[in-house]
Design an enzyme around this catalytic site. Structure first.
Site, PDB file in Angstrom:
ATOM      1  N   ASP A  19       0.942  -1.281  -0.032  1.00  0.00           N
ATOM      2  CA  ASP A  19       0.198  -0.020  -0.082  1.00  0.00           C
ATOM      3  C   ASP A  19       1.195   1.193   0.071  1.00  0.00           C
ATOM      4  OD1 ASP A  19      -2.057   1.902   0.375  1.00  0.00           O
ATOM      5  OD2 ASP A  19      -2.214   1.228   2.489  1.00  0.00           O
ATOM      6  N   ASN A  21      -0.643   4.676  -0.034  1.00  0.00           N
ATOM      7  CA  ASN A  21      -1.335   5.827   0.553  1.00  0.00           C
ATOM      8  C   ASN A  21      -2.209   5.612   1.724  1.00  0.00           C
ATOM      9  OD1 ASN A  21      -3.355   4.229  -0.622  1.00  0.00           O
ATOM     10  ND2 ASN A  21      -4.118   5.758  -1.967  1.00  0.00           N
ATOM     11  N   ASP A  23      -4.357   3.726   2.864  1.00  0.00           N
ATOM     12  CA  ASP A  23      -5.831   3.232   2.796  1.00  0.00           C
ATOM     13  C   ASP A  23      -5.985   1.992   3.000  1.00  0.00           C
ATOM     14  OD1 ASP A  23      -4.993   2.003   0.314  1.00  0.00           O
ATOM     15  OD2 ASP A  23      -6.755   3.033  -0.691  1.00  0.00           O
ATOM     16  N   ASP A  27      -1.613  -1.125  -3.875  1.00  0.00           N
ATOM     17  CA  ASP A  27      -1.825  -0.357  -5.085  1.00  0.00           C
ATOM     18  C   ASP A  27      -0.705  -0.427  -6.022  1.00  0.00           C
ATOM     19  OD1 ASP A  27      -0.258   1.661  -4.048  1.00  0.00           O
ATOM     20  OD2 ASP A  27      -1.851   2.214  -2.724  1.00  0.00           O
ATOM     21  N   ASP A  96      -3.869 -10.154 -16.076  1.00  0.00           N
ATOM     22  CA  ASP A  96      -4.805 -11.110 -16.086  1.00  0.00           C
ATOM     23  C   ASP A  96      -6.026 -10.833 -16.974  1.00  0.00           C
ATOM     24  OD1 ASP A  96      -6.133 -13.339 -14.860  1.00  0.00           O
ATOM     25  OD2 ASP A  96      -5.120 -12.889 -12.875  1.00  0.00           O
ATOM     26  N   ASP A 197      -7.622 -16.409 -17.434  1.00  0.00           N
ATOM     27  CA  ASP A 197      -8.363 -17.021 -16.312  1.00  0.00           C
ATOM     28  C   ASP A 197      -9.443 -18.037 -16.850  1.00  0.00           C
ATOM     29  OD1 ASP A 197      -9.271 -16.539 -13.454  1.00  0.00           O
ATOM     30  OD2 ASP A 197     -11.240 -16.217 -14.237  1.00  0.00           O
ATOM     31  N   GLU A 249      -5.160 -20.328 -17.465  1.00  0.00           N
ATOM     32  CA  GLU A 249      -5.715 -21.377 -16.212  1.00  0.00           C
ATOM     33  C   GLU A 249      -6.735 -22.073 -16.625  1.00  0.00           C
ATOM     34  OE1 GLU A 249      -7.472 -20.734 -11.998  1.00  0.00           O
ATOM     35  OE2 GLU A 249      -8.454 -19.933 -13.493  1.00  0.00           O
ATOM     36  N   HIS A 318      -3.033 -17.199  -5.996  1.00  0.00           N
ATOM     37  CA  HIS A 318      -3.999 -16.721  -4.873  1.00  0.00           C
ATOM     38  C   HIS A 318      -5.142 -17.358  -4.619  1.00  0.00           C
ATOM     39  CE1 HIS A 318      -5.457 -16.115  -8.714  1.00  0.00           C
ATOM     40  NE2 HIS A 318      -6.417 -15.736  -8.720  1.00  0.00           N
ATOM     41  N   ASP A 319      -5.210 -18.757  -5.161  1.00  0.00           N
ATOM     42  CA  ASP A 319      -6.507 -19.484  -4.823  1.00  0.00           C
ATOM     43  C   ASP A 319      -6.139 -20.605  -3.987  1.00  0.00           C
ATOM     44  OD1 ASP A 319      -8.190 -17.848  -6.698  1.00  0.00           O
ATOM     45  OD2 ASP A 319      -7.672 -19.126  -8.409  1.00  0.00           O
TER      46      ASP A 319
END
Ligand code: TEU
Ligand code: CA
Length: 533
Positions: A19, A21, A23, A27, A96, A197, A249, A318-319
């Protein structure tokens, strides 16, 4: 030689990387600020999980505008800067490409609700039965029905994934033309290619009901069908204009299907992500876990090595839950983390490394569903509740397989926010970040991070580790051993997937071991990995 046969590719899950900034959401400027880290690791390309405009029902895999950057990740200028700054470090950027479905917030879908609009046939719309029956008996990937009624159009639309991810209808040629334009848009910006994907599900041959299955009823109507091959060949024509690269994928793909999707003579994809080696610790679907059996895993890897001349290799994304607690050992965290690194970087194929893997990040330490974000985990909880599964058992099932295991923020340092953010992170940071973090591992010459860097350099140095053939030597209950060979040069790798000493017949001059030693006599220590010349 294609560049992607020489490269290590690094996957970034932007939301959880860095990150910039405060939040609490990773990013693009954050990614730019960490490019040196990737360069140090020697990666040739990064694959970004989706950064397009999205309402985030599935964290970006539900796209509402393919030509815009989601504001929480930055601007198009940031994206252009990322491509340029990566390039100046010799790193390519891969996007992606999620084209099986769009978000129901996409204007195509919103227009599609009107039967007279030019977008009316962009999706699979169907009527239900007179008594409220769904159009067919298919079941979706996220544990819910895959039809949703739209009151405006008075029809159901198909969604194989979340309710707000509507499947695109490729029987309508206009859809493919839209996708080609999207490809050109990004290729013009200088991206090197795409990770596609669920690309083997694009074409649905009919919407008929099927034989009921334990999960994914209807699969035979859309898994790797000829229609999909035709679409891929058309996309390839655009990709070839830019010499672009693709990895698909491909869920439930067999080696035979994979050859048809990425064989050199096919003109479709360059490589695919197989799931079979990730299924060695489950019955049919990931919610039914069983004990990890190393030998089944080795045999599976060998089968894929034999059946395809070249393919993608990965242990995390990430899965999937993290690889050390899954295929390695918590007790031998460092040793098994290095062993898995050795496997990834020394078999034949293009290695894909997922963020955090290079420092041995572990599964989340959450204790209740409320702490999770993943739409899949939440849906599955609902389904289990419907079957009156008690809360404790529901949590046990979900905690082991939840995709959030791999989605907690990157642990850059040992501070309370792990150097990820100054604010409140969107997903909890693992409390082990005091011990497992990059800053600590940079200081420690013996760390997992330094092992990855070292092997990455070794791979660059020795062509045989990249281009050599793969010769399996041993697939036992504990030991996996193989040799890479190229024009007279050869290297042998022996890996002990157990917490006990193990014997191997491999011999040679010691090149690397994850234990301090001078020579090698055939006895592997617990979770030891050796490379011999
Ligand atoms: O995943 C497709 C997929 O079938 C599985 O990996 C799925 O996410 C799940 O683990 C099945 O149990 C891709 C993306 O990688 C994933 O993040 C998306 O949610 C999904 O497609 C839909 O776009
Ligand atoms: Ca941010």
């Amino acid at each position: 030689m294609e560049w992607w046969k020489d490269a290590i590719i690094y996957q970034i899950y932007p939301r959880s990387f860095q990150d910039s900034n405060g939040d609490g959401i990773g990013d693009i400027p954050g990614i730019i600020s960490r490019l040196d880290h990737l360069q140090e690791l020697g990666v040739g390309a990064v694959w970004l999980s989706p950064v397009y405009k999205s309402p985030n029902a599935d964290n970006g895999y539900d796209i509402s505008d393919y030509r815009e950057i989601n504001p929480e990740y930055g601007t198009m200028e940031d994206m252009e800067q990322l491509i340029a700054e990566a390039k100046s470090r010799g790193i390519r950027v891969i996007m992606d490409l999620v084209i099986n479905h769009t978000s129901t917030d996409h204007y195509w879908f919103r227009s599609s609700r009107d039967r007279t609009s030019p977008y009316a046939d962009y999706y699979y719309w169907a009527r239900g039965g007179a008594n409220g029956e769904l159009p067919n008996n298919w079941t979706g990937f996220f544990g819910e029905d895959c039809w949703e009624f739209d009151p405006e159009r008075c029809e159901y639309y198909l969604h194989l994934f979340a309710r707000s991810q509507a499947d695109l209808n490729y029987h309508n040629p206009a859809v493919l033309e839209e996708v080609k334009d999207i490809l050109r848009f990004w290729l013009e910006k200088g991206v090197a290619g795409f990770r596609c994907d669920v690309i083997n599900l694009l074409w649905k041959d009919s919407l008929e009901s099927s034989k009921k299955r334990l999960a994914l009823t209807g699969l035979e109507h859309y898994l790797s069908l000829e229609g999909t091959h035709g679409i891929l060949r058309q996309l390839r024509e655009v990709l070839d204009e830019y010499n672009a690269f693709t990895v698909g994928e491909t869920v439930f793909v067999t080696p035979e299907m994979a050859r048809d999707l990425c064989g050199r003579d096919r003109g479709e994809l360059d490589m695919v992500f197989s799931f079979q080696h990730m299924e060695c610790d489950q019955y049919f679907i990931k919610w039914f876990k069983r004990k990890f059996r190393p030998q089944v895993f080795f045999d599976c890897l060998v089968k894929w090595q034999k059946e395809l001349d070249w393919n993608a290799v990965y242990l995390e994304n990430h899965d999937q839950p993290r690889s050390i607690p899954r295929f390695g050992s918590k007790a031998y965290w460092k040793e098994s983390g290095k062993l898995l690194a050795t496997l990834l970087l020394t078999v034949r194929g293009t290695p894909f490394l997922y963020q955090g893997q290079e420092i041995g990040m572990m599964d989340f330490d959450f204790t209740r569903l409320r702490q999770l974000n993943d739409v899949e985990s939440k849906n599955v909880d609902k389904v289990l509740r419907r079957y009156h599964i008690p809360r404790k058992l529901r949590w046990k099932i979900i905690a082991r397989s939840s995709r959030d295991n791999a989605r907690t923020p990157f642990q850059w340092d040992g501070g309370p926010k792990a150097g990820f953010t100054g604010g409140r992170p969107w997903l909890g940071i693992n409390s082990n970040c005091a011990e497992i973090n990059l800053a600590a591992q940079e200081e420690d010459p013996d760390s997992i991070w330094n092992w990855y860097k070292d092997l990455s350099a070794l791979r660059r140095e020795h062509t045989v580790l990249r281009q050599g053939s793969f010769v399996p030597l041993e697939t036992g209950r504990q030991v996996f051993a193989y040799r890479r060979e190229l024009a007279g040069e050869s290297m042998t790798v022996a890996l002990n997937f157990s917490g006990q000493n193990a014997q191997t017949a491999c011999r040679g001059t010691l090149v690397r071991s994850n234990y301090p030693r001078n020579g090698f006599d055939g006895t592997l220590r617990p979770w030891e990995a050796v490379i011999l010349a």
